[in-house]
Design an enzyme around this catalytic site. Structure first.
Site, PDB file in Angstrom:
ATOM      1  N   TYR A  10       0.837  -1.207   0.000  1.00  0.00           N
ATOM      2  CA  TYR A  10       0.000   0.000   0.000  1.00  0.00           C
ATOM      3  C   TYR A  10       0.867   1.250   0.000  1.00  0.00           C
ATOM      4  CZ  TYR A  10      -3.128   3.689   1.600  1.00  0.00           C
ATOM      5  OH  TYR A  10      -3.823   4.860   1.713  1.00  0.00           O
ATOM      6  N   LYS A  55       1.280   4.472  -2.836  1.00  0.00           N
ATOM      7  CA  LYS A  55       1.203   5.903  -2.560  1.00  0.00           C
ATOM      8  C   LYS A  55       2.508   6.620  -2.909  1.00  0.00           C
ATOM      9  CE  LYS A  55      -3.060   6.235  -1.328  1.00  0.00           C
ATOM     10  NZ  LYS A  55      -4.017   7.043  -2.136  1.00  0.00           N
TER      11      LYS A  55
END
Length: 237
Positions: free
Chosen positions: A156, A160
Site C-alpha cells: 500500500y 502511494k
C-alpha cells in the site's frame, strides 16, 4: 472560489464525501463517482443540492468508465475546473490485519488496490487534462503520509509512493499548459479505511483534508500549490 465544476472519484464516503459536501456548501457544482450504486445513491440522497450534484457509477481503475464520467460531467455542467483523484483503498488482507506486508499478505488480493491507487489517478489525469487546460484548472491527487515515508514491506505504501511520483511528473507536464497540480498527503484519518475499533485515538476526521483540497482549489491565478501534508497531533510517523 467563484462557482466551479469539480469531479471527485471515490466520493461516497470518507475524504471524498466530505470534500464533495464542503464544495456543495460553498456553491460549487460537483460530480462524484463510486463503484457501488447503492452507496452512491445513499450519498446523493443525503447530500441534497440535486441541481448541482451529479452521481456516476464508475470504477476509477477502468479507462472507459473514467472517460465516460468526465464526459458526462462536462455535458451536464458545461465545463470542468478541477478534478480530485481520491479513489483508493488498502487490500482486503490489510483491512483484516492492519500492517500486512508483502511477506505475509495474500497476493491474490493485491491487484485491485494497485490498479485503483496507481492506475486510477493516471486515467483521471488523461481524461481531464484537456478540459482543465481549457479552464486553467487544477488536478488534485490524494496521496498519503506513507507515500513520503517508508513503511516496512508495505505494498500500500508503495502505491502511494507511486502517486507522489506521478504528481510531480504531471506537474512538470501540466504547468506549461496552465494547469495546477496538488498532492495532498493525509496522515491517520478516521475513515472506513479502519476496521471497527481499530482507529487510532488521535485520528483526524476527514474535514481537515477536505479543507486542504478546497484551499488548493482556491489558490489565485498563477499560483501552483504543489504539496500539502496533514498529520494529526500525536501521529509519530
Amino acid at each position: 472560489m467563484t462557482s466551479r465544476t469539480i469531479l471527485i472519484t471515490g466520493a461516497t464516503s470518507g475524504i471524498g464525501a466530505r470534500t464533495a459536501r464542503l464544495l456543495l456548501d460553498r456553491g460549487h457544482r460537483v460530480a462524484v463517482t463510486g463503484r457501488d450504486e447503492t452507496k452512491l445513491k445513499a450519498f446523493l440522497d443525503a447530500a441534497g443540492h440535486p441541481d448541482r450534484l451529479l452521481g456516476l457509477v464508475a470504477d476509477a481503475a477502468h479507462w472507459q468508465a473514467t472517460q465516460s464520467a468526465v464526459t458526462h460531467t462536462v455535458e451536464r455542467f458545461g465545463a470542468l475546473h478541477a478534478a480530485v483523484a481520491n479513489a483508493g483503498f488498502v487490500s482486503a488482507d490489510d483491512q483484516r490485519t492492519p500492517g500486512a506486508t508483502v511477506s505475509d499478505g495474500d497476493p491474490t488480493l493485491w491487484p485491485p488496490m494497485v490498479l485503483t491507487n496507481v492506475l486510477g489517478p493516471a486515467l483521471l489525469a488523461k481524461a481531464t487534462l484537456p478540459h482543465l487546460e481549457a479552464t486553467g484548472g487544477r488536478l488534485v491527487l490524494i496521496g498519503s503520509v506513507v507515500g513520503v515515508k517508508n513503511a516496512p514491506a508495505s505494498l500500500y505504501s508503495a502505491t502511494k509512493w507511486a502517486v507522489t511520483g506521478l504528481a510531480e511528473n504531471l506537474r512538470m507536464h501540466a504547468t506549461a499548459r496552465g494547469i495546477g497540480v496538488t498532492l495532498v498527503n493525509p496522515g491517520v484519518i478516521d475513515t472506513p479505511f479502519w476496521q471497527d475499533g481499530s482507529t487510532p485515538p488521535f485520528a483526524l476526521p476527514p474535514q481537515p483534508v477536505a479543507e486542504a483540497v478546497c484551499f488548493a482549489l482556491d489558490q489565485p491565478a498563477g499560483v501552483d500549490l504543489n504539496t500539502l501534508t496533514i498529520r494529526p497531533i500525536g501521529q509519530p510517523t
